[in-house]
Design an enzyme around this catalytic site. Structure first.
Site, mmCIF file in Angstrom:
data_model
loop_
_atom_site.group_PDB
_atom_site.id
_atom_site.type_symbol
_atom_site.label_atom_id
_atom_site.label_comp_id
_atom_site.label_asym_id
_atom_site.label_seq_id
_atom_site.Cartn_x
_atom_site.Cartn_y
_atom_site.Cartn_z
ATOM 1 N N SER A 1 14.530 5.996 -12.925
ATOM 2 C CA SER A 1 13.551 6.797 -13.661
ATOM 3 C C SER A 1 13.464 8.205 -13.076
ATOM 4 C CB SER A 1 12.192 6.105 -13.594
ATOM 5 O OG SER A 1 11.161 7.000 -13.883
ATOM 6 N N SER A 2 13.380 8.285 -11.747
ATOM 7 C CA SER A 2 13.212 9.595 -11.123
ATOM 8 C C SER A 2 14.451 10.457 -11.261
ATOM 9 C CB SER A 2 12.875 9.421 -9.638
ATOM 10 O OG SER A 2 11.602 8.874 -9.505
ATOM 11 N N HIS B 1 14.947 13.017 12.221
ATOM 12 C CA HIS B 1 13.744 13.021 13.067
ATOM 13 C C HIS B 1 12.912 11.765 12.873
ATOM 14 C CE1 HIS B 1 11.557 15.456 9.712
ATOM 15 N NE2 HIS B 1 11.300 14.187 9.572
ATOM 16 N N HIS B 2 13.282 10.942 11.903
ATOM 17 C CA HIS B 2 12.619 9.635 11.787
ATOM 18 C C HIS B 2 13.273 8.611 12.706
ATOM 19 C CE1 HIS B 2 10.197 10.761 8.246
ATOM 20 N NE2 HIS B 2 11.219 11.540 7.980
ATOM 21 N N TRP C 1 7.298 -0.264 3.850
ATOM 22 C CA TRP C 1 7.869 0.477 2.709
ATOM 23 C C TRP C 1 9.217 1.041 3.101
ATOM 24 C CZ3 TRP C 1 8.902 5.725 1.269
ATOM 25 C CH2 TRP C 1 8.739 6.663 2.282
ATOM 26 N N LYS D 1 3.589 29.904 3.528
ATOM 27 C CA LYS D 1 2.760 29.506 2.389
ATOM 28 C C LYS D 1 1.278 29.579 2.752
ATOM 29 C CE LYS D 1 5.790 26.401 -0.143
ATOM 30 N NZ LYS D 1 5.673 26.667 -1.566
ATOM 31 N N ASP E 1 8.650 21.232 -26.023
ATOM 32 C CA ASP E 1 8.796 19.910 -25.403
ATOM 33 C C ASP E 1 9.802 20.059 -24.275
ATOM 34 O OD1 ASP E 1 8.829 17.130 -24.832
ATOM 35 O OD2 ASP E 1 8.396 16.698 -26.925
ATOM 36 N N TYR F 1 8.771 15.930 0.666
ATOM 37 C CA TYR F 1 8.544 17.228 0.033
ATOM 38 C C TYR F 1 8.326 17.066 -1.460
ATOM 39 C CZ TYR F 1 9.867 18.724 4.601
ATOM 40 O OH TYR F 1 9.893 18.869 5.965
ATOM 41 N N GLU G 1 11.898 13.139 -0.021
ATOM 42 C CA GLU G 1 10.827 12.505 -0.779
ATOM 43 C C GLU G 1 9.452 13.012 -0.322
ATOM 44 O OE1 GLU G 1 10.627 10.594 -3.305
ATOM 45 O OE2 GLU G 1 8.604 9.777 -3.187
ATOM 46 N N THR H 1 6.537 26.764 5.808
ATOM 47 C CA THR H 1 5.220 26.165 5.581
ATOM 48 C C THR H 1 4.129 27.129 6.021
ATOM 49 O OG1 THR H 1 6.289 24.080 6.122
ATOM 50 C CG2 THR H 1 3.910 24.052 5.914
ATOM 51 N N SER I 1 -1.406 26.879 -5.522
ATOM 52 C CA SER I 1 -0.985 28.263 -5.778
ATOM 53 C C SER I 1 -1.375 28.731 -7.170
ATOM 54 C CB SER I 1 0.534 28.404 -5.612
ATOM 55 O OG SER I 1 0.917 27.961 -4.333
ATOM 56 N N HIS J 1 0.847 -1.199 0.000
ATOM 57 C CA HIS J 1 0.000 0.000 0.000
ATOM 58 C C HIS J 1 0.882 1.249 0.000
ATOM 59 C CE1 HIS J 1 -2.782 3.133 1.187
ATOM 60 N NE2 HIS J 1 -2.115 3.336 2.306
ATOM 61 N N ARG K 1 1.516 1.173 14.932
ATOM 62 C CA ARG K 1 1.102 0.969 13.550
ATOM 63 C C ARG K 1 1.521 -0.424 13.085
ATOM 64 N NH1 ARG K 1 5.654 4.588 10.362
ATOM 65 N NH2 ARG K 1 4.636 3.840 8.492
ATOM 66 N N HIS L 1 13.142 11.774 3.632
ATOM 67 C CA HIS L 1 12.485 13.017 4.004
ATOM 68 C C HIS L 1 12.335 13.979 2.832
ATOM 69 C CE1 HIS L 1 10.127 15.006 6.856
ATOM 70 N NE2 HIS L 1 10.531 16.113 6.277
#
Lengths: 614, 221, 390
Positions: free
Chosen positions: A177-178, A310-311, A147, A339, A112, A265, A263, A336, A276, A83, A458, A261
């Site tokens: 790819s990324s 922080h993880h 994950w 924004k 393009d 963002y 990721e 944040t 926006s 998931h 969890r 992390h």
């Protein structure tokens, strides 16, 4: 004040193209058109969104009530793992790629991306990688280590099933790819802007896309290394994660979260960009403090590389590391907040209308705020010791990723679909989708805060009836059904609008930016002429400011359009062969020959790639 | 604001963006070049930034586990500074010949450039040959991938560097072949060689870092 | 910031927009939707509060100072979050109602691009708030990492997480050498040092009412400090995904009174808790000899069915050492005195024990305990023997 109809008078450009255009299936297999690749990403992303949602639905049924035995043990863990892996890498990221592929060139007035064939290569590598990852269910079983794949649970000794092998192989392809897409789009945005589009006139969405492309290019290598080390451990017997040989499980956690992390963002910034773009259109005024919104996005991107620890507050890094990471994390709250306040500033004094895209974009603000505020709690290391790996964290990141990222992407769909298909989406169905989904997501994720406070960890497939978690879990599961129903309405809306939708015209929303100058759907060459940009809102000022009309040249432009190519898919196919050879290494003798064949086919394809005329 | 609104003349705007778009309507592709870099060069810089993170992670892993091997042989037991110095020297020389190739191409001298590319590729291939010898020698001394953390980190780190050199050798050979056959657009040759050079120098620099911090530091303590 | 273009734009009717918005726009529901959204949230939030289920693992009903520290920050940030959230959502809701475009109003709102002063303010205020919450947080981080005073009496326990149970080895004081599993016992008011490690994958020991969790990482040892205040029995669980039976890797914390026994409430029932020292004394004693023929048969079967390969029973001949290590499976010397079996999964009754012995994997998926062929009757005999090991 100039009407948009002046654009109809522009002459079709004169094409220079090496090869005749293909049609039908071959066109979709060989296309290098950023719009078609965008559509491919979009379809794949929506498909995997349904798959990931189904997985969530299944495991939420298992934990709707205590002591159930529907999906038990590693079956449950596999669903949980897939998931998250599906939603992060195969649903939200390709949906973001869909938007960046389709709209970044249009929004900056380009024909393009910088490297169209490399773009096709990114797509095929993603496509094959996601299939490889999911084929674990056919050839072995789903990976079941989460994950986050914390070593040493992923080592051969602890997870002998080949599921993990499919996991690292698939993720490696998605990482390639990324990274390639990241490089491609950085160049596209920096180098392909229309004349007059200075960096500060680049639309906010494109800016956010540029920030995430940098994040992709620079944050994926560490996790790629982590995955390579894992693959060597599992395939060649190295000892990176073998604690009996001195290996340290913290290595994986660092490599993973240095990527993980940023990721986060990557997942949220594009939706912030979409919001926006949408708010000013329906508020009918410019984005409040556009530069502040852009710079806060850049700032988030930079600081995002310095907060990964922080993880790991519960992992035992020591108080000094905890203190440093907790402090840097708290800093993220500032940009944040900027924004959110600027979005509110945009609404303040506006004259708003509320069609579906605006509703989704507006709902982003409070939903994301809730996720952000619980994030402030997690930044507090002593409090995080309680909340880490509890349902409170699950609530937090789902408010950010579903309430934030996904609601933003839905807003983008309703907003941009008319440009892609030329048809407006059904408003009534859009509202039904919104209400089902918004109520469903709150019903699912709000009670999870309470579950976390009540001490529920969890990723547990069962829980005792006397732990005090029964009511909240039942609520949460019932909400998932509403979200699922909403998503089905959404898919139905897309399909029915394709057929019956009202014609959208060039600019259905009275929008501000260049993509609305193109036809709906845009021609293969996007614009008949290269638009010149005078301001942050080129199209708006064209419509509303007499001396800022975008000039339409009298003569037809001569343009060179890249031709279709099979080579990107061949190169991706070569990577698949290399990985398949490695996956079979201990199962089928001489399967390393498959890898060698893959390597040779890549070299051959690349030779053909550079020598074929485009 | 007012400055933006004032700039209503297209030529003026185009100039403000640093370009001459006097004939904007007839450009095939408008390149709003960032810092004057062509697409392919900018892409290579971005890619090398990505590669920095890649090798940073690999070298970081090596040092994360430095001195934590539970079983021998240890670095001091296997490293031979003499032999590795020779291969390092060869790789350094290949950077020189690469630079000469780039320079020759800038002088529009494809034949010379091709020759220097071939020499560079040969030097790179020799370096890879040294590495193959080094690996087999170390295995002979009892250091395998699975022997210890030192074996795992050393082989994977230097192996991936060797892989990058190999990719470079293939790339340069292909480039030399294409120049020889005249299959590439002559106008784009200088930039193609220059970009290959950027990659080659980067791979070279990574080796300097590895040689200094992995090999030499081992003998300073 | 005034916009130069504004006066000219006032009267323009943008093309296209009218066509995009269907007539249903003006329905009553549409005007009310922000209010409805708020109501939906309030309803869901209230539903959570409505549940009058007891919360025996409430993270904010702490029984130790370190748990209080987490709770303190929760309360502090909760109020801050509620305040900020209320301001943002109120402003948002107000804007949606107040700044809705009136039907037929085709004029444009003011086209201002921002306000430097306002933006400075709403950058500065969060900065001040962030600093204000970070400073006490740093104090908290170092307070939680402070080792108890060396001179003070402490209970030091080596904790090893295993798939899927907990092993506790006491290292200090009167309990030195005590070796037990899944249920850990400490003394109220005494500082405890738990050294967390693991022998397979990463686990995390978490008793929510006690304090935050701590990872048990193989190859690493990291301490957790606490001092529990209130005598009682507290449930906890592994909090780091550790494989198939992660959900069934529970633990129990018994906080004993320092002196005489007390009665505590657990799950609605009254349970007597001895003093800590009494418990230690009982646990350090070797197992009682099997009394009677049934027990002797159970003990013999226990050995015949090769249980001592993994489980030791101190005092039972032939079951005092296990291989490959003394801790492959839980120490069963006083297994009968435990409240639960299989890591807080089943109540410790002879029936449950028999069920577990007969087919461990049916109780816990993937359980590492070997399923040994035996008849239900044999399993019952072994269970009866084990239950007698008080």
């Amino acid at each position: 004040m100039a009407a948009l109809s002046v654009f109809d008078k522009a002459l079709e450009p004169v094409y220079h193209q090496e090869r005749e255009v293909k049609y039908g299936l071959v066109d979709w297999l060989t296309t290098v058109d950023h719009k078609k690749i965008g559509v491919l990403y979009g379809v794949a992303g929506l498909f995997y969104l349904l798959v990931g949602g189904l997985e969530a639905l299944l495991f939420r049924i298992q934990i709707a009530k205590p002591d159930q035995n529907i999906f038990v043990g590693d079956t449950f863990n596999g669903l949980v793992t897939m998931h998250a892996t599906t939603m992060v890498f195969m649903a939200v990221m390709p949906l973001i790629a869909a938007f960046s592929n389709y709209f970044v060139p249009l929004m900056i007035g380009a024909r393009d991306v910088a490297f169209p064939r490399m773009n096709a290569f990114s797509w095929w590598t993603f496509c094959f990688g996601s299939i490889l990852l999911n084929s674990s269910l056919i050839f072995a079983e789903f990976p079941a280590a989460g994950w986050t794949g914390y070593a040493p649970l992923t080592t051969k000794a602890m997870s002998p099933s080949a599921g993990i092998d499919f996991w690292w192989a698939g993720l490696t392809m998605l990482a390639i790819s990324s990274m390639v897409a990241g490089v491609n789009f950085v160049v596209t945005i920096l180098n392909m802007r229309a004349p007059g589009m200075t960096l500060m006139r680049v639309p906010v969405l494109v800016w956010m896309m540029m920030v995430i492309q940098f994040l992709l290019a620079f944050s994926f290598p560490p996790v790629a290394v982590g995955l390579i080390l894992l693959s060597f451990d599992r395939t060649f017997g190295t000892v990176f994660y073998e604690y009996t040989m001195g290996g340290d499980p913290h290595l994986w956690q660092h490599l993973f979260w240095v990527f993980g992390h940023p990721e986060v963002y990557v997942l949220i910034l594009p939706s912030m960009g979409i919001v926006s773009e949408i708010l000013p259109v329906f508020a009918r005024r410019p984005l409040f403090g556009q530069h502040a919104v852009i710079f806060s996005g850049i700032f988030i991107g930079f600081v995002g590389f310095g907060v990964w620890g922080h993880h790991m507050f519960t992992a035992g890094m020591g108080p000094i590391a905890d203190a440093v990471f907790a402090s840097t994390t708290a800093i993220i709250a500032i940009p944040t907040g900027v924004k959110i306040f600027n979005w509110l500033g945009t609404l303040w004094g506006a004259k708003m209308t509320y069609p579906t895209p605006m509703i989704f974009a507006l709902s982003f603000i409070p939903l994301f705020t809730i996720g952000g505020l619980s994030g402030i709690m997690h930044a507090n290391a002593p409090l995080d010791l309680q909340q880490h790996d509890s349902y409170f964290v699950v609530a937090h990141f789902h408010y950010v990723l579903v309430g934030g990222a996904l609601m933003g992407l839905f807003a983008g769909f309703y907003f941009y679909m008319p440009k892609v298909t030329g048809k407006l989406m059904n408003e009534a169905l859009g509202k039904v989708h919104f209400w089902l989904f918004a109520i469903g997501l709150n019903l699912t994720f709000w009670p999870m805060h309470d579950l976390g406070n009540r001490g529920m960890p969890r990723r547990i497939y069962t829980y005792p009836a006397d732990a005090g978690w029964n009511f909240d879990n039942l609520l949460a599961t019932s909400g998932v059904f509403l979200m699922a129903a909403g998503t089905l309405v959404f898919v139905y809306n897309i399909l029915t609008s394709l057929k019956n939708g009202k014609a959208a015209g060039r600019d259905p929303w009275d929008a501000c930016t260049l993509e609305w100058l193109a036809d709906s759907p845009p021609k293969a060459h996007n614009f008949d002429f290269t638009p010149i940009v005078f301001s942050e809102r080129p199209l708006w000022d064209h419509k509303h400011t007499a001396d800022m009309a975008i000039p339409v040249p009298a003569a037809a432009e001569e343009i060179h359009m890249p031709s279709y190519s099979w080579k990107p898919m061949w190169v991706s196919g070569g990577i698949v062969l290399i990985l398949v050879g490695l996956l079979l290494l201990h199962t089928i003798p001489f399967s390393w020959l498959i890898s060698v064949a893959g390597g040779l086919s890549i070299i051959g394809s690349l030779y053909a790639w550079v020598t074929e005329p485009v | 604001m007012s400055a933006q609104l004032a700039a209503t003349d297209p030529h003026e705007v185009a100039d403000a963006a640093g370009h001459d778009h006097g004939d904007h309507g007839h450009h095939a592709v408008v390149e709003n070049n960032f810092m004057g870099l062509p697409n392919i060069k900018l892409a290579m810089w971005a890619f090398l930034g990505s590669e920095c993170m890649f090798f940073g992670s690999l070298i970081g892993t090596y040092f994360f586990y430095h001195g934590k091997a539970l079983a021998g042989p240890l670095p001091q037991d296997v490293f031979s500074i003499g032999i590795t110095s020779i291969s390092t020297f060869l790789l350094l020389m290949s950077s020189l010949t690469m630079a000469l190739a780039v320079d020759a191409m800038k002088q529009r001298n494809p034949a010379t450039a091709r020759n220097f590319l071939v020499i560079t590729a040969l030097l790179g291939a020799t370096f890879v040959g040294f590495q193959v010898y080094e690996f087999s020698h170390f295995v002979h001394l009892g250091l395998k991938l699975s022997t210890s953390l030192f074996g795992s980190t050393f082989y994977v780190m230097t192996g991936f560097h060797g892989g990058h050199v190999t990719v470079g050798v293939i790339w340069l050979s292909m480039l030399a072949l294409l120049i020889h056959k005249g299959k590439l657009n002559p106008a784009k040759l200088p930039i193609n060689v220059e970009v290959a050079g950027l990659y080659w120098h980067f791979v070279d620099i990574v080796w300097i870092v590895i040689f200094t911090f992995v090999y030499l530091l081992e003998f300073i303590q | 910031m005034a916009n130069v273009a504004q006066p000219r734009s006032q009267s323009s009717v943008p093309e296209g927009v009218a066509g995009a918005l269907p007539a249903s726009n003006r329905s009553a529901v549409r005007r009310l939707w922000p209010a409805l959204t708020l109501l939906a949230w309030i309803a869901v939030a209230a539903l959570c509060g409505c549940s009058n289920e007891p919360a025996p693992r409430d993270t904010h009903n702490a029984i130790s100072e370190s748990g209080d520290i987490s709770s303190f920050f929760y309360q502090m940030l909760l109020w801050l979050d509620v305040a900020i959230g209320a301001i943002v959502i109120a402003a948002w809701g107000y804007a949606l109602v107040r700044f809705k475009r009136a039907t037929g109003d085709d004029t444009l709102p003011a086209q201002n691009h921002g306000d430097a002063k306002l933006e400075l303010i709403w950058t500065a205020i969060p900065t001040v708030i962030v600093i204000a919450i970070t400073v006490p947080m740093l104090v908290g981080v170092f307070r939680l990492a402070k080792r108890p005073d060396q001179n003070q009496q402490t209970i030091e326990i080596d904790v090893t997480g295993k798939q899927w149970w907990w092993e506790f080895q006491y290292k200090s004081g009167t309990a030195n050498g005590l070796h037990t599993a899944n249920e850990v016992h400490v003394q109220a008011g005494t500082a405890v040092v738990m050294n967390m490690t693991s022998s397979d994958v990463i686990h995390a020991w978490w008793v929510p009412r006690l304090t935050g969790k701590r990872d048990a990482t193989p190859g690493r040892s990291y301490p957790l400090y606490f001092s529990a205040r209130e005598p009682g029995i507290y449930d906890g669980q592994c909090a780091e995904l550790c494989g198939a039976s992660h959900a069934l890797m529970g633990t129990k914390l018994f906080v004993h009174p320092p002196a005489k026994e007390v009665e505590v409430e657990y799950n609605g029932a009254k349970v007597k808790l001895d003093s800590y020292e009494t418990w230690v004394k009982e646990q350090l004693a070797p197992a009682a000899a099997p009394a009677g023929a049934d027990m002797e048969r159970g003990a013999k079967l226990f050995k015949d069915k090769t249980c001592p390969t993994c489980h030791i029973v101190k005092g039972l001949e032939g079951a005092e050492s296990a291989s490959p290590s003394m801790t492959t499976g839980p120490n069963l010397t006083h297994v009968g005195s435990r409240m639960t079996i299989a890591a807080n999964t089943l109540p410790n009754t002879a029936d449950n024990l028999a069920k577990w012995i007969l087919d461990p994997q049916a109780v816990k998926p993937g359980a590492k305990m070997t399923k040994i062929a035996m008849t239900p009757d044999e399993a019952k005999a072994i269970a009866a023997f084990l239950t007698s090991l008080k």
